[in-house]
Enzyme design. Structure first.
Site, PDB file in Angstrom:
ATOM      1  N   TYR A  54       0.866  -1.142  -0.173  1.00 51.61           N
ATOM      2  CA  TYR A  54       0.125  -0.030   0.084  1.00 51.61           C
ATOM      3  C   TYR A  54       0.899   1.277   0.015  1.00 51.61           C
ATOM      4  O   TYR A  54       1.600   1.436   1.046  1.00 51.61           O
ATOM      5  CB  TYR A  54      -0.898  -0.127   1.184  1.00 51.61           C
ATOM      6  CG  TYR A  54      -2.110  -1.052   1.150  1.00 51.61           C
ATOM      7  CD1 TYR A  54      -2.176  -1.656   0.115  1.00 51.61           C
ATOM      8  CD2 TYR A  54      -2.569  -1.210   2.519  1.00 51.61           C
ATOM      9  CE1 TYR A  54      -3.092  -3.129   0.321  1.00 51.61           C
ATOM     10  CE2 TYR A  54      -3.633  -2.465   2.330  1.00 51.61           C
ATOM     11  CZ  TYR A  54      -3.932  -3.288   1.425  1.00 51.61           C
ATOM     12  OH  TYR A  54      -4.670  -4.190   1.334  1.00 51.61           O
ATOM     13  N   ASN A 296     -19.690   4.369   9.924  1.00 47.56           N
ATOM     14  CA  ASN A 296     -19.608   2.822   9.566  1.00 47.56           C
ATOM     15  C   ASN A 296     -19.725   1.941  11.033  1.00 47.56           C
ATOM     16  O   ASN A 296     -20.260   0.755  10.693  1.00 47.56           O
ATOM     17  CB  ASN A 296     -18.544   2.631   8.762  1.00 47.56           C
ATOM     18  CG  ASN A 296     -18.705   3.246   7.372  1.00 47.56           C
ATOM     19  OD1 ASN A 296     -19.719   3.340   6.868  1.00 47.56           O
ATOM     20  ND2 ASN A 296     -17.429   3.543   6.755  1.00 47.56           N
TER      21      ASN A 296
END
Length: 335
Positions: A54, A296
């Site tokens: 990443y 979330n």
């Protein structure tokens, strides 16, 4: 926050897990990334997932810095190995013993920790003998550099072969990290049954189908400014996989009444949906703003009644992708 056991192990993880793919070291500034990590901690998330690839290792460093000062024993930190990193030389990729043993040391250094709770094979390596890969993982576990071993996007057959070797070497594969959502169910026919048989559970990525299941993309309308679909550095191509299907976008809008009936948002409905599967240990969520995490996390503990699960299937119909051959298993290493 609810917690679940990861596979057939004694390790408990937060069922909402924070992942920093596409964001840390790339899409958002470091101070915003740190604020998102702290929002996750404040919301009860203890499990953090990253990978060396990443942002070409930068995401691990950003996450490690953001977690400094936290009690290490109270966290579960996951990372991965496989894809090319650094200068991307001929041995900087795959699951060879050389690449695995060098990569774990680099990850630990960037994360600022002596060990990771879970070290994952980011893909299956068809060019390295599986025996070599499993032996390297066994050695890392014995050295205490990783407490547990997992994989990502392995097929059912690869999971069975890997688990057999792992068992012979004195450890177990406890997790699989596949893509899974209401729209992408390719793991259901084969991977999930095999995982249940082998004592492996899923940590699923993209439970909101790259944001498509949030409902923010409207039929016949341009993508909202600042959304992932408009960010060429942030996975726009993956979003358009779904958005280019007009019928799919229309069907997703039909989920709004179901979310309303439960008193939650469509994004929360999407996360809660994957968590209804008893083989799913956690849903991976990322964030470019702290408030996204707070929102979330409210999906944790939500139960969707069976009749509404049936209605979701009826609303989505044949736009759902179920083909098990689409489980991501590269035919060779990337160039």
């Amino acid at each position: 926050m609810k917690f679940r056991y990861l596979g057939n192990s004694g390790l408990k993880i937060s069922e909402i897990t924070y992942g920093n793919w596409l964001t840390h070291g790339s899409q958002v500034e470091n101070d915003t990334a740190t604020a998102c990590v702290h929002a996750a901690l404040d919301a009860g998330i203890t499990t953090f997932d990253t990978a060396d690839v990443y942002a070409n290792t930068a995401a691990e460093k950003v996450l490690g810095d953001a977690l400094q000062g936290q009690r290490r024993e109270s966290l579960e930190i996951f990372t991965k190995v496989y894809w090319p990193t650094g200068p991307k030389g001929h041995n900087d990729v795959g699951l060879s013993r050389k690449h695995i043993l060098e990569s774990i040391d680099g990850s630990l250094r960037r994360l600022g920790t002596d060990y990771v709770d879970l070290y994952q094979a980011h893909r299956y390596d068809v060019e390295t003998p599986l025996e070599e890969t499993m032996q390297a993982f066994a050695d890392i576990v014995r050295q205490g550099k990783a407490l547990y071993i997992g994989v990502s996007e392995w097929t059912a057959g690869q999971l069975r072969a890997g688990q057999e070797l792992a068992s012979q070497l004195g450890f177990r594969i406890i997790s699989s990290q596949p893509q899974y959502s209401m729209l992408w169910r390719v793991i259901e026919p084969e991977v999930i049954p095999a995982s249940k048989e082998l004592g492996i559970s899923q940590i699923v990525w993209s439970p909101m189908a790259q944001g498509v299941l949030s409902g923010k993309y409207k039929p016949g309308q341009p993508a909202p400014a600042g959304s992932r679909a408009t960010d060429e550095k942030g996975g726009a191509a993956m979003v358009h996989r779904f958005l280019d299907n007009e019928q799919l976008v229309e069907r997703v809008q039909g989920l709004q009444p179901i979310a309303d009936e439960l008193g939650i948002s469509m994004a929360q409905l999407a996360i809660a949906w994957v968590l209804q599967n008893d083989n799913v240990a956690a849903a991976l969520v990322g964030a470019s703003r702290p408030e996204q995490i707070t929102h979330n996390v409210a999906a944790s503990g939500v139960t969707i009644p069976p009749e509404l699960m049936t209605r979701i299937d009826e609303v989505l119909g044949d736009v759902v992708v179920r083909d098990p051959s689409l489980t991501r298993a590269p035919q060779g290493r990337p160039a």
